[in-house]
Motif scaffolding. Sequence first.
Motif, PDB file in Angstrom:
ATOM      1  N   PRO A  53       0.941  -0.940  -0.116  1.00  0.00           N
ATOM      2  CA  PRO A  53      -0.253  -0.025  -0.238  1.00  0.00           C
ATOM      3  C   PRO A  53       0.714   1.766  -0.036  1.00  0.00           C
ATOM      4  N   ASP A  54       0.251   2.215  -0.541  1.00  0.00           N
ATOM      5  CA  ASP A  54       0.843   3.334  -1.267  1.00  0.00           C
ATOM      6  C   ASP A  54       1.172   3.965   0.329  1.00  0.00           C
ATOM      7  N   MET A  66       1.216   6.283  -5.572  1.00  0.00           N
ATOM      8  CA  MET A  66       1.667   5.989  -6.944  1.00  0.00           C
ATOM      9  C   MET A  66       3.215   6.328  -7.327  1.00  0.00           C
ATOM     10  N   LEU A 106       4.930  -0.474 -15.310  1.00  0.00           N
ATOM     11  CA  LEU A 106       3.814  -1.469 -15.096  1.00  0.00           C
ATOM     12  C   LEU A 106       4.148  -1.402 -13.563  1.00  0.00           C
ATOM     13  N   ARG A 107       2.938  -0.556 -12.675  1.00  0.00           N
ATOM     14  CA  ARG A 107       3.043  -0.978 -11.309  1.00  0.00           C
ATOM     15  C   ARG A 107       2.184  -2.081 -10.903  1.00  0.00           C
ATOM     16  N   VAL A 108       2.395  -3.028  -9.848  1.00  0.00           N
ATOM     17  CA  VAL A 108       1.268  -4.213  -9.831  1.00  0.00           C
ATOM     18  C   VAL A 108       0.955  -3.774  -8.118  1.00  0.00           C
ATOM     19  N   HIS A 109      -0.664  -3.760  -7.009  1.00  0.00           N
ATOM     20  CA  HIS A 109      -0.597  -3.770  -6.118  1.00  0.00           C
ATOM     21  C   HIS A 109      -1.107  -5.277  -5.963  1.00  0.00           C
ATOM     22  N   THR A 110      -0.965  -6.473  -5.268  1.00  0.00           N
ATOM     23  CA  THR A 110      -2.126  -7.334  -5.259  1.00  0.00           C
ATOM     24  C   THR A 110      -2.042  -7.769  -3.765  1.00  0.00           C
ATOM     25  N   ALA A 111      -1.695  -6.660  -2.930  1.00  0.00           N
ATOM     26  CA  ALA A 111      -1.616  -6.863  -1.338  1.00  0.00           C
ATOM     27  C   ALA A 111      -0.387  -7.659  -1.077  1.00  0.00           C
ATOM     28  N   SER A 113       3.271 -11.658  -7.585  1.00  0.00           N
ATOM     29  CA  SER A 113       2.346 -10.929  -9.201  1.00  0.00           C
ATOM     30  C   SER A 113       3.470  -9.595  -9.930  1.00  0.00           C
ATOM     31  N   ASP A 165      -5.417   3.687  -3.427  1.00  0.00           N
ATOM     32  CA  ASP A 165      -5.503   3.587  -2.090  1.00  0.00           C
ATOM     33  C   ASP A 165      -6.341   4.732  -1.331  1.00  0.00           C
ATOM     34  N   PHE A 200      -5.521  -1.147   0.268  1.00  0.00           N
ATOM     35  CA  PHE A 200      -5.950  -2.637   0.357  1.00  0.00           C
ATOM     36  C   PHE A 200      -7.705  -2.301  -0.377  1.00  0.00           C
ATOM     37  N   HIS A 207      -4.067  -6.668 -10.315  1.00  0.00           N
ATOM     38  CA  HIS A 207      -4.634  -5.753  -9.685  1.00  0.00           C
ATOM     39  C   HIS A 207      -3.405  -4.724  -9.994  1.00  0.00           C
TER      40      HIS A 207
END
Lengths: 168, 385, 351
Positions: free
Chosen positions: B55-56, B63, B80-85, B91, C54, C61, C80
């Motif tokens: 998380p940012d 971002m 690309l910026r991935v964010h899957t917790a 990922s 976020d 999240f 995502h």
Amino acid sequence: MSENEGTDPIEVLRTPIQLDYDYTAGVSASRFLRAVAKGKLLGQKCPVDGRVYFPSRGSCPQHGVPFEDGATVELPDKGTLVTYSIVRVPSENIPLELPYITVQVLLDGADTVLMHVLDAGLDDVRMGMRVQAKWKPESEWTTSMTNIEYFVPIDEPDADYETYKEHI
Amino acid sequence: MAELTAVVGIGQTRYQSKRLDHSMPSLVREAAEKALADADCGWADIDAVILGKAPDMFEGVMMPELWLNDAVGGAYKPMLRVHTAGSVGGSTGIVAASMVQSGIHQRVLCVAFEKQSESNATWALSISMPFSLASVAGAGGYFAPLVRGYIRRSGAPEDTGIRVAVKDRQNALKNPLAHLQLEDISFDMVANSPMLWDPIRYLETCPSSDGACAMVMEAEGLASKRPGKVAWIHATEMRSEPTSFSGRDQVMPQATLDNSAALYKKAGIQNPRQELDCAEIYVPFSWFEPMWMEGMRITPINEGWKMTYEGATALDGDFPVNMSGGVLSSNPIGASGLIRFAESALQVRGLAAAHQVDGAKKALGHAYGGGSQYFSTWIVSSDKP
Amino acid sequence: MRDVAVVGFAQSANVRRETDRNEVEILIPVIQELRKTTGVQNDEVDFVCSGSSDYLAGSSFAFVAGLDAVGAWPPVCESHVEMDGAWALYEAWVKIQMGYADVALVYGFGKPSMGDLPLTMALQLDPYTVMPLWPDAVSVAALQARVGLDAGIYGEREMAERAVRDRANAKANPCAQVKGDFTVEGILADPFLANPLRKHDCAPISDGASAMIIAAGDRARQIQDRPAWIRGFEHICEPMDLGVRDLTSSRSTAIAAEKAGVRSDKVDVAELSAPFTHQEILVERALGLGDATDVNPSGGALAGNPIMAVGLARIGEAARRVWDGSADRAVAHATSGPCLQQNLVCLLEGN
């Protein structure tokens, strides 16, 4: 003022950030919270499998469909403690004294658990114990689950493991 | 249809609670430079950059990849910026691989990081709406009841978690990059450490670390020409399920069972315990080792704890797990998943030095996140499929 | 390269503030509409990807709740990006190109009304040396506008003409937020918001969600009689620092357009995500658009700007015009970062 002022490399820079947000509970959650403000616990039935969601969020996350307006179920404020943890580490957002017991409670008639806290002896808490909500004085009620201050054990035999094991 | 792709360069920073010698850009750059050096490449040889982090709100930059892109050679390239917790590192590796597997790029760089020393992770993880009760005290508070559920179901001895914690920290002593270097780690030391969220003790918990991890991935045409061993990517898989719904099994989520079944099918693996030589899996709280041994079908359900007890998952066991020390020894949250993937690749390339599993040819990399709802995994091997 | 097409698109009405609905409640009807119009149900979707931020939601999240709108059961292969849905679409397109998937569901959503968007976006900037000055997004864009005006790259009349055109086009778009007949003179008579930008030079703040289905080969032909084939899909990111790049052109858009093959033939329709009038001009030029191109028939971002969904919506609006035959070739653009730092170009063809 030191001799070296202005020549030491900066290692840490502290920048306060403040942003204000107006959160939206959502249509369904708002209805649910207004009921809580009146001391009522409203669950909602999934139109696909009839399971009762509490707290309700307006849609079934498993099926991706909205709950119908009329499909509310009023639930009692007692249920079964399905699992718990004794917390000994402080957190900025949580105003409780350490140690405290967090619990997952399956209210009678609900098919999902509610996360809350338990007021009981650390040695007494166990999975399956029957618990009841202890509400704050009515004059303090608002649109928030904090109207329930905590849960307390009640004098009923522990629920059978089979009745709640699906929810652990 | 997928182009065969390999990991040809790996770079990791030393993981530490505070890397005060680094700003965020220089932290990611260090990992990227190391990966490029390992791959014997320059910045200009990279076609695209894939960045991943958690998380940012941790570091207070929205971002951050926009700001950090320059530092990892991404200027005027696709990024690309991935964010899957929590699974984001995994990922990130999978998305990066897909850029080459699709034939779109020949060579890409992926980087994942976290600068926890510039974050307030506990605060960021416990932000709650004003209309709900904030009682979940961080990730440990969320998972502790699930651990209790696992103990109840499996009948695992209560000290299983302690054994995992000791083993991983002992492994870390053989990994100079690992954050925790606890020379005198012992069963008693862990058992006597303070209980944080019953039944999880302080020393059964991951640290909070600064760090970055990077990998260079290449298409078969280029990778086949390399003299040294590369890590061929045999299969990647991601599965997600909703955070909560009636009847959801949070202890052994369907998503991990589906993920592992699909992963092994793609990789042509029938008996993972036999056919895999080792695994780097995401264990932020000690009990997740036995739980994910079951989730990844290495053992039958409710028997994962036996592997720990038998010593099977030790560095000299028949199925070593977390040879690097794992998340329990280093945890820059956004990077941790990618570190698992990188360490699995390191093993099959024979480059893990003191924490190398002899003769490792095929390894599993695993990451999970959210409320045990996101799973990213891959299988790499020194041989082509 | 596999033939992949946009075959379904749905979006919520862009509004200044969704007072009652949360993100999931906004998304559910959008995804339901998409399922209805395409006939594609969950069991056929091989990959799901979404875009959100976020910081718009004011909690970590936030995207996790978005998955509730999909009904991810049995478990789905899902990913995502902390970016506009247009980049989530890119990740999904790549997944199909590598042969992992044949059908993908993509969505983007955001409720910027919950916070102060221009101020929140200051957090994108260098946290050590720039952000502590709290340069809001409008002021930052204004810096760029000033550079262009002073260099004679465009004039304030040209900028106002974009606003007039977009808001007039938006009258035909039921989902657009700012629509109507304005005049250049009327706009130029308005006070400055952040000199040289006036209110009409800026996209509105919009809450909204958009969703899309893409499919490969024959499946695409089953869903749409005239699928919008993705024939070029490129994105490029410039350095963030305003001092190290040319603010009088959109170099990354030009590079992406070149790689995507935009200029190899006529462009009938272009849908742009530029949130400021001067940026629209820069993107038009970078794409090489001429008078024959119908720009922003939907009104573009200036008519409705749901951050994280707006880029995906431009691709959807462009696809619509391919489906209905009004365009043979359509270009859609998405952007991210201060002053057009990162740009994505998607070329769609009906043949």
